[in-house]
Design a protein around this motif. Structure first.
Motif, PDB file in Angstrom:
ATOM      1  N   SER A  86     -16.893  58.267 -57.682  1.00 40.30           N
ATOM      2  CA  SER A  86     -16.433  56.931 -57.300  1.00 40.30           C
ATOM      3  C   SER A  86     -17.151  55.830 -58.063  1.00 40.30           C
ATOM      4  O   SER A  86     -16.662  54.713 -58.138  1.00 40.30           O
ATOM      5  N   ASP A  87     -18.327  56.141 -58.619  1.00 36.22           N
ATOM      6  CA  ASP A  87     -19.076  55.121 -59.351  1.00 36.22           C
ATOM      7  C   ASP A  87     -20.072  55.788 -60.312  1.00 36.22           C
ATOM      8  O   ASP A  87     -20.164  57.019 -60.380  1.00 36.22           O
ATOM      9  N   TYR A 139     -23.142  59.452 -71.939  1.00 38.10           N
ATOM     10  CA  TYR A 139     -21.828  60.003 -71.631  1.00 38.10           C
ATOM     11  C   TYR A 139     -21.064  59.104 -70.654  1.00 38.10           C
ATOM     12  O   TYR A 139     -19.903  58.764 -70.883  1.00 38.10           O
ATOM     13  N   ILE A 140     -21.709  58.711 -69.587  1.00 40.98           N
ATOM     14  CA  ILE A 140     -21.030  57.878 -68.584  1.00 40.98           C
ATOM     15  C   ILE A 140     -20.607  56.543 -69.196  1.00 40.98           C
ATOM     16  O   ILE A 140     -19.470  56.094 -69.023  1.00 40.98           O
ATOM     17  N   ASN A 141     -21.506  55.909 -69.946  1.00 40.01           N
ATOM     18  CA  ASN A 141     -21.213  54.588 -70.508  1.00 40.01           C
ATOM     19  C   ASN A 141     -20.129  54.623 -71.570  1.00 40.01           C
ATOM     20  O   ASN A 141     -19.344  53.679 -71.689  1.00 40.01           O
ATOM     21  N   GLN A 144     -16.678  57.058 -69.641  1.00 41.53           N
ATOM     22  CA  GLN A 144     -16.109  56.632 -68.355  1.00 41.53           C
ATOM     23  C   GLN A 144     -15.406  57.778 -67.622  1.00 41.53           C
ATOM     24  O   GLN A 144     -14.189  57.730 -67.416  1.00 41.53           O
ATOM     25  N   PRO A 145     -16.127  58.804 -67.182  1.00 43.46           N
ATOM     26  CA  PRO A 145     -15.492  60.003 -66.624  1.00 43.46           C
ATOM     27  C   PRO A 145     -15.077  59.884 -65.150  1.00 43.46           C
ATOM     28  O   PRO A 145     -15.137  60.845 -64.401  1.00 43.46           O
ATOM     29  N   PHE A 146     -14.633  58.714 -64.751  1.00 41.56           N
ATOM     30  CA  PHE A 146     -14.358  58.474 -63.336  1.00 41.56           C
ATOM     31  C   PHE A 146     -13.017  59.038 -62.864  1.00 41.56           C
ATOM     32  O   PHE A 146     -12.750  59.082 -61.675  1.00 41.56           O
ATOM     33  N   SER A 151     -16.912  64.869 -63.103  1.00 38.34           N
ATOM     34  CA  SER A 151     -17.409  63.795 -63.974  1.00 38.34           C
ATOM     35  C   SER A 151     -17.451  64.136 -65.453  1.00 38.34           C
ATOM     36  O   SER A 151     -18.253  63.576 -66.192  1.00 38.34           O
ATOM     37  N   TYR A 152     -16.624  65.079 -65.899  1.00 34.47           N
ATOM     38  CA  TYR A 152     -16.635  65.356 -67.336  1.00 34.47           C
ATOM     39  C   TYR A 152     -15.278  65.861 -67.802  1.00 34.47           C
ATOM     40  O   TYR A 152     -14.469  66.339 -67.020  1.00 34.47           O
TER      41      TYR A 152
END
Length: 189
Positions: A86-87, A139-141, A144-146, A151-152
């Motif tokens: 979610s975030d 990776y997140i930045n 954006q695996p939302f 998450s990937y």
């Protein structure tokens, strides 16, 4: 070559599922319906994936003149289900859990054909190397695996640099086990 007698509807907004059906050579349209994706707590990861895929397919019961394909992908590690984060904090937590470990990806698929549901699932083991905080933040930045379970994405930076090996279907990890789907579609063509 697969020749289907009815038009195909993919009930998914996933760009990866769209890409996979295109690569299979299928003509299809996309139609979405709002579906409650809750599930009974006692279900196994495979049962959850099929349960949600069937809920999505059941939303199309009044459409006997099409083949409706729905899917749901679940990432599980040590009995814990990792859905879509979610975030940023939840994505970081999930990626930390996957770091240096093995997890399972289950995709449930349901095909609504002439009012009858046919469902199946596939399971793939995914082995990840240990990753550090900076790699997780990168990776997140950047990716954006939302919108991805666990998450990937297997097809992006994470899959190219973190996933050491898989046992099972690559396309299952992308969100649609095309090998099994093709065999099911052959039966109804």
């Amino acid at each position: 070559m697969l020749k289907l007698s009815l038009p195909v509807i993919l009930a998914s907004k996933s760009p990866r599922r769209h890409e996979l059906l295109n690569l299979m050579g299928l003509d299809f349209s996309v139609e979405l319906k709002d579906v409650d994706e809750s599930f009974p707590a006692e279900l196994s990861p495979a049962e959850i994936a099929v349960y949600i895929a069937e809920k999505k397919a059941s939303a199309f019961e009044g459409n006997p003149n099409a083949i409706v394909i729905t899917a749901d992908t679940i990432v599980a590690i040590n009995g814990e289900i990792l859905g879509k984060p979610s975030d940023h904090a939840e994505a970081r937590s999930m990626l930390n859990k996957l770091s240096g470990s093995t997890h399972e990806v289950f995709t449930g698929v349901s095909i609504n054909h002439k009012g009858k549901l046919s469902s199946f699932y596939d399971r793939t083991e995914v082995f990840c190397r240990k990753i550090n905080h900076d790699e997780i933040e990168h990776y997140i930045n950047n990716f954006q695996p939302f919108d991805k379970a666990g998450s990937y994405g297997i097809q992006d930076w994470f899959g190219l640099t973190v996933v050491e090996k898989i046992v099972g279907s690559y396309t299952n990890v992308m969100g649609l086990p095309t090998e099994k789907l093709y065999q099911y579609l052959l039966k109804i063509s």
